[in-house]
Design a protein around this motif. Structure first.
Motif, short mmCIF file in Angstrom:
data_model
loop_
_atom_site.label_atom_id
_atom_site.label_comp_id
_atom_site.label_asym_id
_atom_site.label_seq_id
_atom_site.Cartn_x
_atom_site.Cartn_y
_atom_site.Cartn_z
N ARG A 120 42.77 16.25 -24.39
CA ARG A 120 43.38 15.49 -23.29
C ARG A 120 44.79 15.02 -23.61
O ARG A 120 45.42 14.37 -22.79
CB ARG A 120 42.52 14.25 -22.99
CG ARG A 120 41.18 14.57 -22.33
CD ARG A 120 40.54 13.28 -21.79
NE ARG A 120 40.30 12.32 -22.86
CZ ARG A 120 39.18 12.24 -23.57
NH1 ARG A 120 38.18 13.08 -23.33
NH2 ARG A 120 39.04 11.34 -24.52
N MET A 121 45.29 15.36 -24.78
CA MET A 121 46.59 14.82 -25.17
C MET A 121 47.73 15.52 -24.45
O MET A 121 47.58 16.67 -24.01
CB MET A 121 46.74 14.90 -26.68
CG MET A 121 45.86 13.84 -27.34
SD MET A 121 45.94 13.89 -29.12
CE MET A 121 47.61 13.36 -29.40
N PRO A 122 48.88 14.86 -24.35
CA PRO A 122 49.99 15.43 -23.59
C PRO A 122 50.40 16.79 -24.13
O PRO A 122 50.49 16.99 -25.34
CB PRO A 122 51.14 14.43 -23.79
CG PRO A 122 50.58 13.26 -24.47
CD PRO A 122 49.19 13.53 -24.91
N GLY A 123 50.62 17.71 -23.21
CA GLY A 123 51.14 19.02 -23.59
C GLY A 123 50.11 20.00 -24.08
O GLY A 123 50.43 21.18 -24.26
N VAL A 124 48.88 19.57 -24.30
CA VAL A 124 47.88 20.49 -24.83
C VAL A 124 47.41 21.44 -23.73
O VAL A 124 46.97 20.99 -22.68
CB VAL A 124 46.68 19.71 -25.42
CG1 VAL A 124 45.55 20.67 -25.82
CG2 VAL A 124 47.14 18.91 -26.64
N ARG A 125 47.50 22.73 -23.99
CA ARG A 125 47.09 23.72 -22.99
C ARG A 125 45.69 24.24 -23.25
O ARG A 125 44.97 24.59 -22.33
CB ARG A 125 48.05 24.93 -23.04
CG ARG A 125 49.47 24.61 -22.71
CD ARG A 125 49.64 24.23 -21.24
NE ARG A 125 51.04 24.11 -20.90
CZ ARG A 125 51.64 24.92 -20.02
NH1 ARG A 125 50.97 25.87 -19.43
NH2 ARG A 125 52.93 24.75 -19.78
N ARG A 126 45.33 24.35 -24.52
CA ARG A 126 44.02 24.96 -24.81
C ARG A 126 43.59 24.54 -26.19
O ARG A 126 44.38 24.51 -27.12
CB ARG A 126 44.17 26.48 -24.73
CG ARG A 126 42.92 27.34 -24.88
CD ARG A 126 41.98 27.22 -23.70
NE ARG A 126 41.13 28.38 -23.52
CZ ARG A 126 40.03 28.65 -24.22
NH1 ARG A 126 39.65 27.86 -25.18
NH2 ARG A 126 39.32 29.75 -23.97
N VAL A 127 42.32 24.18 -26.31
CA VAL A 127 41.68 24.00 -27.60
C VAL A 127 40.93 25.30 -27.89
O VAL A 127 40.22 25.80 -27.03
CB VAL A 127 40.71 22.82 -27.56
CG1 VAL A 127 39.97 22.70 -28.88
CG2 VAL A 127 41.44 21.53 -27.21
N VAL A 128 41.11 25.84 -29.08
CA VAL A 128 40.48 27.12 -29.42
C VAL A 128 39.55 26.90 -30.60
O VAL A 128 39.93 26.27 -31.58
CB VAL A 128 41.56 28.17 -29.79
CG1 VAL A 128 40.93 29.54 -29.98
CG2 VAL A 128 42.64 28.23 -28.72
N THR A 129 38.33 27.40 -30.47
CA THR A 129 37.38 27.26 -31.58
C THR A 129 36.81 28.62 -31.95
O THR A 129 37.16 29.64 -31.36
CB THR A 129 36.22 26.33 -31.20
OG1 THR A 129 35.47 26.93 -30.15
CG2 THR A 129 36.72 24.95 -30.79
N ALA A 130 35.90 28.60 -32.92
CA ALA A 130 35.30 29.84 -33.41
C ALA A 130 34.63 30.62 -32.28
O ALA A 130 34.62 31.85 -32.27
CB ALA A 130 34.30 29.52 -34.51
N ARG A 131 34.09 29.90 -31.32
CA ARG A 131 33.40 30.57 -30.21
C ARG A 131 34.34 31.45 -29.40
O ARG A 131 33.90 32.36 -28.70
CB ARG A 131 32.78 29.54 -29.27
CG ARG A 131 31.46 28.97 -29.74
CD ARG A 131 30.77 28.22 -28.62
NE ARG A 131 31.62 27.21 -28.01
CZ ARG A 131 31.81 25.99 -28.49
NH1 ARG A 131 31.20 25.61 -29.59
NH2 ARG A 131 32.61 25.14 -27.86
#
Lengths: 161, 607, 263
Positions: free
Chosen positions: B75-86
């Motif tokens: 949810r932080m400013p500027g974050v477009r995508r969180v990427v994980t192992a999945r």
């Protein structure tokens, strides 16, 4: 989204204006804002010297310079060394003398060398070593670079290399 | 200009001095770009809307991952995508799968466990680098610490923590038989028995970071026609392309890799980690994405030349002849294998160094520890053992009371000598190197040494023959961990013999991992695959007995409709080559336009 | 977290803004490094338009404006004694940027100039007018709020001042340890001031060694008791450059070489 801060300065003799984020360093502003890709980022912490540029003729590390602090000042980079199709004697000497392999440190080395020769046209070997002591090279072992700078200074003085 | 002295008097009749380029200094073709600042490194490509990707990294050497909480970060400013192992379509690989060697043992992103300090557990993609760093700091990971091991010999002990479950003995399994690579030539124990002196020592190397001025990095972006372009500073463009195609389950024809200029590599830019990561980022966001290591990551996470430990034992006669040499070597591969198993085979072929020694044995272990995974660096697989050998030669010289250069010349290999890996020595030059070096250093050598030549005396009698060789069966996979084998050095008593004159048996080629990786003999003109007995038709997907976890664990990657891969091209084997014009028995020649094949394809092709 | 940059007309105004997450920008060699790496301890950058780079006589000493760079020090004839110190800070570019004031706040392993000031018993002038002996300044600097306006270095006979920087990379490079010494006396040591850098959280005086040197002949036998206690009161730590064990082992060796004038 914060609006950028307007910043104007002289880049290689031409006045330019860009918008910068607060806290942006000069290296990012030169590369992304002004499109001058010649200074390189090797460490972003002032250790490698590959971001060396001249500010009012004196060598500075662009990665550690707050962009906003160069308002109205004169910045010179490698992009301005060759005026027209001919190379600067430093560039010619580096080329002939194998003073670059991967080339990543070269822009910074050239700026450090230019700053030296602008002040000390006929430096000793020790003075050349001191002048590039803030620039790391992982490829050449430094000797060809020192030799090239001495060759360039000799040629610029009209002496044979 | 720094001077180079060309000793053209040496081997003069083997040289053609009418060559235009070789032997003459030539201005580098890229140096004009370097001095004008026009050389394009990967980061010298400007993309509008470039996003920045940074990794969340493990602070522990060895730990189970209980939970990864990316909510706040996301949810932080500027974050477009969180990427994980999945998000990684095929999250298990080893570089050497490109040449059918070894088992997939390394995830691009850790999911159940972290095995070295700095291993990736997730990524953040954001508008600016600063925003990405801030969000990375906000990712919460719960770890359950596990005991770790950082020493190669500790890792081999029965109670050592298992670092990498794909290799549960903490060693690479060589030829599915032994937990080390063996080299046996003659009978070292008989050699030791008759030697006048035994000289033993241990040599220890630290891991060495290549530290190029430019760190590893790549920028990937969606391109036209469903392709991704990737600007990278890899030293191994096709390694990187092939690895990316496999990890992201994408046809290699959809990858447009542009490399060619690295700001220094020295072996540290072959591991192909940043490219699949950047391309994954571009796939998931539909935008240009930069993934590059900062200086701390280059030092800590970037693979070094792994630390090695070598023990050398020489049996030496009074007159300085080394009659037996035994090696025990340990490569610290870190948490994953990468290229280390191959390095050991390369190093083993190098033994016993540039010397003609009638009895040689070696056990070299590729050990997994919780250190940063190791990779290539200048003289990959060779430098550490060469350093050890040369230090050891000086020790031997001291013990027998001999001039160390004379000792080297006495034992030097010469043209025609049989080497321990059962090939004849050719183009040897150690003797001449020693003579010139001694001259330069004003170091007196004996008249015999001064008169010696690589061209004379080699291959005569026993020097040119493969001796009867004692073999042993010690160190089978699993025995060490079960406590049934303790000694790591080559066995002191043999259990078998190979007759004199016999070179090793041929080893069959390892079946490919999937049909896509099959070498198509008719395309490249090499008969190697066929000669080694590799199946001509598409083989089984996995070799029997491998512990590769089933790919079904990872959800299949479902690309968004905009990136649906183009319809599969019909298999090339369906079109018969035009009769008469192409001879598969001829050696492969680059640039020859072979009818029926695109000039841009050679070797492995993925569909 | 977006950074903000706040510019003030005077140093005094800027000093008022310096605080928990607000840091003053001197030469940038330390602060911009933290900013580049997203250091969460920095949210606001504070700049003063009033920057004092002057070097001039003041009373019994030389007053150096806190904004003076290492290059400014090298250009000042009055500060010839400090030239060996300034010359070894970074390379030419860093010397054009790094300030005397910034060096006073530099955490170990940086702070060569501060180490020299400590041995010289300099006085630190704060922007709010306060004057502090350098030793008090250094011991309290972790809790300090405010900015340095100038440093006053007492004039000493240059022959009494010695400097040794021990680093792996020469001529530039971070100090693994550094030693500044002022030795007064002819034929024997009357008075000694010895400061070590990178042997604790701030530059520290080796007071036990100073005591042990009093009245001693400046030869190997005479200085031996001082060498034996030279690490008393120092707090070396393990870092990327060396371990505490190593530092303790070599400190007396380097001090001996410095005191006996050998390389």
């Amino acid at each position: 989204m914060m609006a950028g801060i307007p910043l104007t300065f002289l880049l290689n003799g031409a006045e330019i204006g860009v918008f910068v984020d607060p806290g942006a360093n000069l290296l990012d502003v030169l590369r992304r804002g002004a499109g001058d890709l010649t200074p390189k980022q090797g460490c972003a912490q002032g250790g490698c010297g590959s971001c060396t540029v001249l500010i009012d003729g004196a060598p500075h590390l662009a990665c550690l310079t707050l962009a906003q602090n160069v308002a109205g000042r004169r910045i010179d980079t490698t992009a301005a060394l060759a005026t027209g199709p001919d190379l600067h004697p430093l560039q010619q000497a580096f080329m002939e003398g194998f003073a670059a392999q991967c080339g990543f440190c070269t822009a910074g080395m050239l700026m450090a060398a230019k700053a030296l020769l602008d002040r000390v046209p006929d430096p000793s070997r020790d003075e050349v070593i001191e002048a590039i002591s803030g620039n790391l090279c992982r490829c050449t072992g430094y000797e060809p670079i020192v030799d090239a700078i001495l060759t360039a200074s000799a040629r610029m003085q009209g002496r044979s290399a | 200009m720094t001077s180079v002295e060309f000793r053209k008097d040496i081997f003069a009749d083997e040289r053609d001095d009418t060559l235009k380029e070789i032997g003459k200094p030539t201005i580098r073709q890229d140096i004009l770009g370097h001095v004008t600042g026009r050389t394009r490194y990967f980061d010298d490509h400007l993309f509008d809307g470039l996003l920045h990707m940074r990794a969340v990294r493990s602070p522990h050497h060895h730990a189970r991952i209980r939970r990864i909480d990316t909510d706040a970060a996301g949810r932080m400013p500027g974050v477009r995508r969180v990427v994980t192992a999945r998000d990684v379509p095929v999250n298990l690989n080893t570089l050497l799968s490109l040449i059918n060697f070894g088992r997939d043992d390394e995830p691009l992103c850790a999911h159940d466990k972290v095995r070295y300090l700095g291993e990736t557990v997730a990524w953040i993609i954001a508008d600016t680098e600063r925003q990405a760093r801030d969000a990375v700091a906000a990712v919460r990971v719960e770890y359950e610490l596990l005991p770790h091991v950082l020493d190669v010999e500790e890792a081999l002990k029965p109670g050592a923590p298992v670092v990498n479950e794909v290799y549960p003995n903490n060693t690479f399994d060589y030829h599915d038989k032994y937990d080390h690579q063996k080299l046996r030539f003659g009978d070292v124990n008989a050699g030791f028995a008759r030697a006048d002196h035994i000289v033993e020592a241990e040599y220890q190397m630290s891991p060495i970071e290549q530290a190029p001025i430019e760190t590893c990095g790549a920028i990937a972006a969606p391109e036209q026609n469903g392709r991704f372009v990737c600007h990278t500073n890899t030293q191994a463009l096709f390694f990187s392309l092939g690895t990316t195609a496999k990890l992201l389950n994408i046809a290699s024809s959809r990858l447009h890799f542009i490399g060619g200029t690295a700001g220094g590599g020295f072996g540290g830019k072959v591991d192909s980690i940043v490219e699949p990561t950047a391309v994954l980022g571009a796939m998931l966001t539909g935008k240009p994405v930069k993934f590059a290591w900062d200086r701390y990551e280059e030092m800590q996470v970037g693979a070094p030349r792994g630390g090695e430990r070598w023990r050398i034992k020489d049996g030496v006669m009074r007159d300085g002849r080394i009659v037996a040499r035994q090696f025990t070597g340990f490569f610290d591969s870190g948490a994953y294998m990468r290229l280390s198993p191959y390095a050991i085979i390369k190093g083993t072929g190098h033994l016993p160094g540039p010397y003609s020694i009638p009895n040689v044995s070696s056990n070299v272990y590729c050990v997994v520890t919780n250190r940063t995974p190791a990779t290539a660096m200048r003289g990959f697989g060779i430098t550490a053992v060469d350093f050890s050998i040369e230090c050891h030669m000086d020790r031997v010289a001291e013990v027998v009371g001999m001039n160390p250069i004379d000792l080297r010349i006495l034992n030097a290999y010469r043209d025609g000598d049989m080497k321990a890996h059962r090939r004849r020595a050719k183009n040897t030059a150690l003797i001449e190197c020693c003579q010139v070096a001694a001259g330069k250093a004003d170091w007196a050598i004996s008249p015999d040494s001064a008169a010696a030549s690589s061209l004379r005396g080699g291959g005569v009698g026993e020097r040119g023959e493969i001796p009867e060789t004692v073999t042993d069966d010690e160190g089978r996979v699993g025995e060490r961990r079960a406590g049934r084998t303790a000694d790591t050095a080559p066995a002191t008593r043999g259990t078998g013999r190979i007759a004199a004159g016999q070179a090793s048996a041929a080893v069959g080629a390892v079946p490919v991992q999937n049909p896509d990786m099959e070498i198509e003999v008719e395309r490249i003109g090499h008969r190697i695959a066929a000669a080694q007995g590799a199946p001509a038709a598409a083989p089984r997907a996995t070799a029997p007995g491998t512990a590769t976890p089933p790919r079904a664990d990872t959800p299949a990657y479902a690309p968004p409709p905009a990136y649906a891969p183009p319809p599969a091209a019909p298999p090339a084997s369906a079109a018969p080559p035009p009769p008469g014009s192409y001879q598969p028995d001829q050696p492969f020649s680059r640039g020859v336009n072979r009818p029926g094949t695109s000039r841009f394809l050679s070797g492995t092709r993925r569909r | 977290m977006n950074l903000t940059v706040e510019t003030f007309p005077t140093l005094r105004d800027a000093a008022g803004a310096v605080g928990d997450k607000a840091r003053y920008l001197g030469g940038g060699t330390l602060l911009m490094r933290a900013v580049n790496y997203g250091d969460k301890a920095v949210e606001r950058i504070v700049i003063s338009r009033e920057v004092d780079r002057s070097v001039r006589s003041e009373g019994q000493g030389v007053r150096i404006g806190a904004g003076a760079t290492m290059a400014d020090v090298l250009a000042a004839g009055d500060l010839a004694m400090l030239h060996p110190v300034a010359r070894m800070v970074g390379g030419p570019a860093v010397r054009n940027m790094a300030t005397v004031g910034g060096n006073l706040f530099a955490a170990a392993p940086y702070g060569d100039m501060a180490t020299a000031f400590l041995a010289l018993e300099a006085t630190v002038q704060m922007a709010d007018g306060q004057s502090l002996p350098i030793e008090s300044f250094l011991s309290g600097r972790a809790r300090m709020r405010g900015l340095v306006a100038a440093v006053i270095v007492p004039r000493v006979d240059p022959a009494t001042f010695r400097w040794k920087k021990v680093s792996q990379i020469k001529p530039k490079g971070v100090s693994m340890l550094s030693i500044a010494a002022v030795l007064r006396g002819a034929g024997r040591v009357d008075e000694a001031r010895i400061a070590f850098g990178s042997m604790g959280p701030t530059p520290l005086r080796a007071k036990a060694a100073e005591q042990a040197l009093r009245g001693c002949a400046p030869d190997a036998a005479g200085i031996a008791p001082a060498l034996a206690v030279c690490c008393d009161g120092l707090h070396p730590v393990d870092d990327e450059l060396a371990t505490a064990w190593y530092r303790r082992a070599v400190a007396p060796v380097h001090l001996k070489r410095l005191l006996l004038g050998v390389q």
